[in-house]
Write a protein that holds these residues in place. Structure first.
Motif, mmCIF file in Angstrom:
data_model
loop_
_atom_site.group_PDB
_atom_site.id
_atom_site.type_symbol
_atom_site.label_atom_id
_atom_site.label_comp_id
_atom_site.label_asym_id
_atom_site.label_seq_id
_atom_site.Cartn_x
_atom_site.Cartn_y
_atom_site.Cartn_z
ATOM 1 N N ASN A 102 0.865 -1.186 0.000
ATOM 2 C CA ASN A 102 0.000 0.000 0.000
ATOM 3 C C ASN A 102 0.895 1.227 0.000
ATOM 4 O O ASN A 102 1.953 1.229 0.622
ATOM 5 C CB ASN A 102 -0.880 0.036 1.253
ATOM 6 N N ILE A 103 0.462 2.284 -0.658
ATOM 7 C CA ILE A 103 1.195 3.539 -0.642
ATOM 8 C C ILE A 103 0.592 4.423 0.434
ATOM 9 O O ILE A 103 -0.626 4.585 0.500
ATOM 10 C CB ILE A 103 1.148 4.235 -2.011
ATOM 11 N N GLU A 104 1.443 4.965 1.302
ATOM 12 C CA GLU A 104 1.005 5.849 2.366
ATOM 13 C C GLU A 104 1.875 7.091 2.364
ATOM 14 O O GLU A 104 3.000 7.076 1.867
ATOM 15 C CB GLU A 104 1.126 5.168 3.728
ATOM 16 N N SER A 105 1.349 8.153 2.952
ATOM 17 C CA SER A 105 2.181 9.332 3.182
ATOM 18 C C SER A 105 1.986 9.773 4.620
ATOM 19 O O SER A 105 0.899 9.636 5.178
ATOM 20 C CB SER A 105 1.849 10.453 2.208
ATOM 21 N N PHE A 106 3.058 10.254 5.232
ATOM 22 C CA PHE A 106 2.987 10.721 6.610
ATOM 23 C C PHE A 106 4.136 11.673 6.893
ATOM 24 O O PHE A 106 5.100 11.761 6.134
ATOM 25 C CB PHE A 106 2.965 9.559 7.614
ATOM 26 N N TRP A 107 4.002 12.403 8.008
ATOM 27 C CA TRP A 107 5.017 13.336 8.480
ATOM 28 C C TRP A 107 5.986 12.605 9.393
ATOM 29 O O TRP A 107 5.593 11.738 10.167
ATOM 30 C CB TRP A 107 4.376 14.478 9.268
ATOM 31 N N VAL A 108 7.261 12.980 9.325
ATOM 32 C CA VAL A 108 8.282 12.499 10.248
ATOM 33 C C VAL A 108 8.832 13.730 10.961
ATOM 34 O O VAL A 108 9.245 14.698 10.312
ATOM 35 C CB VAL A 108 9.418 11.760 9.513
ATOM 36 N N CYS A 143 13.274 5.920 17.888
ATOM 37 C CA CYS A 143 12.130 5.837 16.979
ATOM 38 C C CYS A 143 11.855 7.191 16.343
ATOM 39 O O CYS A 143 12.111 8.236 16.954
ATOM 40 C CB CYS A 143 10.866 5.424 17.752
ATOM 41 N N TYR A 144 11.325 7.149 15.152
ATOM 42 C CA TYR A 144 10.786 8.359 14.560
ATOM 43 C C TYR A 144 9.473 8.687 15.271
ATOM 44 O O TYR A 144 8.800 7.804 15.807
ATOM 45 C CB TYR A 144 10.457 8.155 13.073
ATOM 46 N N MET A 145 9.115 9.949 15.249
ATOM 47 C CA MET A 145 7.782 10.391 15.659
ATOM 48 C C MET A 145 7.061 10.736 14.361
ATOM 49 O O MET A 145 7.586 11.499 13.546
ATOM 50 C CB MET A 145 7.865 11.603 16.578
ATOM 51 N N VAL A 146 5.872 10.147 14.147
ATOM 52 C CA VAL A 146 5.165 10.332 12.880
ATOM 53 C C VAL A 146 3.699 10.678 13.120
ATOM 54 O O VAL A 146 3.160 10.463 14.209
ATOM 55 C CB VAL A 146 5.245 9.067 11.997
ATOM 56 N N GLN A 147 3.075 11.192 12.072
ATOM 57 C CA GLN A 147 1.617 11.340 12.045
ATOM 58 C C GLN A 147 1.176 11.335 10.592
ATOM 59 O O GLN A 147 1.902 11.760 9.702
ATOM 60 C CB GLN A 147 1.133 12.564 12.788
ATOM 61 N N ARG A 204 7.743 15.190 4.933
ATOM 62 C CA ARG A 204 6.505 14.554 4.470
ATOM 63 C C ARG A 204 6.955 13.512 3.458
ATOM 64 O O ARG A 204 7.616 13.838 2.468
ATOM 65 C CB ARG A 204 5.574 15.580 3.820
ATOM 66 N N LEU A 205 6.662 12.237 3.750
ATOM 67 C CA LEU A 205 7.143 11.136 2.924
ATOM 68 C C LEU A 205 6.001 10.404 2.229
ATOM 69 O O LEU A 205 4.902 10.294 2.774
ATOM 70 C CB LEU A 205 7.880 10.105 3.787
ATOM 71 N N SER A 206 6.303 9.882 1.080
ATOM 72 C CA SER A 206 5.454 8.902 0.416
ATOM 73 C C SER A 206 6.227 7.584 0.474
ATOM 74 O O SER A 206 7.397 7.525 0.076
ATOM 75 C CB SER A 206 5.195 9.314 -1.040
ATOM 76 N N VAL A 207 5.590 6.546 1.011
ATOM 77 C CA VAL A 207 6.270 5.265 1.215
ATOM 78 C C VAL A 207 5.409 4.107 0.738
ATOM 79 O O VAL A 207 4.188 4.199 0.679
ATOM 80 C CB VAL A 207 6.629 5.037 2.706
ATOM 81 N N ILE A 249 9.373 6.085 -1.221
ATOM 82 C CA ILE A 249 9.095 6.356 -2.631
ATOM 83 C C ILE A 249 9.637 7.738 -2.971
ATOM 84 O O ILE A 249 10.373 7.907 -3.936
ATOM 85 C CB ILE A 249 7.573 6.315 -2.936
ATOM 86 N N GLU A 250 9.262 8.726 -2.123
ATOM 87 C CA GLU A 250 9.622 10.105 -2.428
ATOM 88 C C GLU A 250 9.523 10.971 -1.168
ATOM 89 O O GLU A 250 8.648 10.763 -0.337
ATOM 90 C CB GLU A 250 8.644 10.637 -3.489
ATOM 91 N N ILE A 251 10.423 11.940 -1.055
ATOM 92 C CA ILE A 251 10.295 12.976 -0.038
ATOM 93 C C ILE A 251 9.435 14.066 -0.652
ATOM 94 O O ILE A 251 9.825 14.697 -1.632
ATOM 95 C CB ILE A 251 11.667 13.526 0.391
ATOM 96 N N LEU A 252 8.241 14.257 -0.095
ATOM 97 C CA LEU A 252 7.297 15.230 -0.631
ATOM 98 C C LEU A 252 7.589 16.637 -0.113
ATOM 99 O O LEU A 252 7.281 17.629 -0.790
ATOM 100 C CB LEU A 252 5.867 14.834 -0.261
#
Length: 114
Positions: A26-32, A47-51, A82-85, A105-108
């Protein structure tokens, strides 16, 4: 000639039957967030902190215990990303291993955070 055609056909069938679909992607995007934090999974680690919200909510950060292939090596503290993974769900993972794998996938977006 007929024998070689049969061998080629058998070889192709064996290759397709051995390459079973062992994961779901699945493709997801979230903040690190800009800083890693100390956390305890199976062992003490950082650990990273994400949302996963569209915009950052300072009170909504969550621990992210997994690494991100292709991102771990280039992550710079002090920046929010903001990443797309690709989120890969692994069927039958090895014991004591995560059933999820993340690949960049990409750094947005990358912004300096003070």
């Amino acid at each position: 000639m007929k024998t070689s055609s049969i061998l080629i056909t058998i070889s192709i069938l064996v290759n397709f039957s051995c390459s079973s679909n062992d994961s779901i992607v699945n493709i997801e995007s979230f903040w690190v967030d800009a800083q890693r934090v100390s956390c305890i999974g199976l062992v003490e680690q950082t650990c990273y902190m994400v949302q996963d919200s569209a915009t950052i909510d300072e009170n909504n950060w969550q621990l992210f215990y997994d690494g991100i292939l292709g991102f771990d090596e280039i992550y710079e503290e002090g920046y929010r990303y903001r990443l797309s993974v690709n989120k890969i769900e692994i069927k039958d993972p090895p014991q004591d291993s995560s059933s999820l794998r993340y690949e960049l996938i990409e750094i947005l977006n990358k912004e300096l955070h003070e």
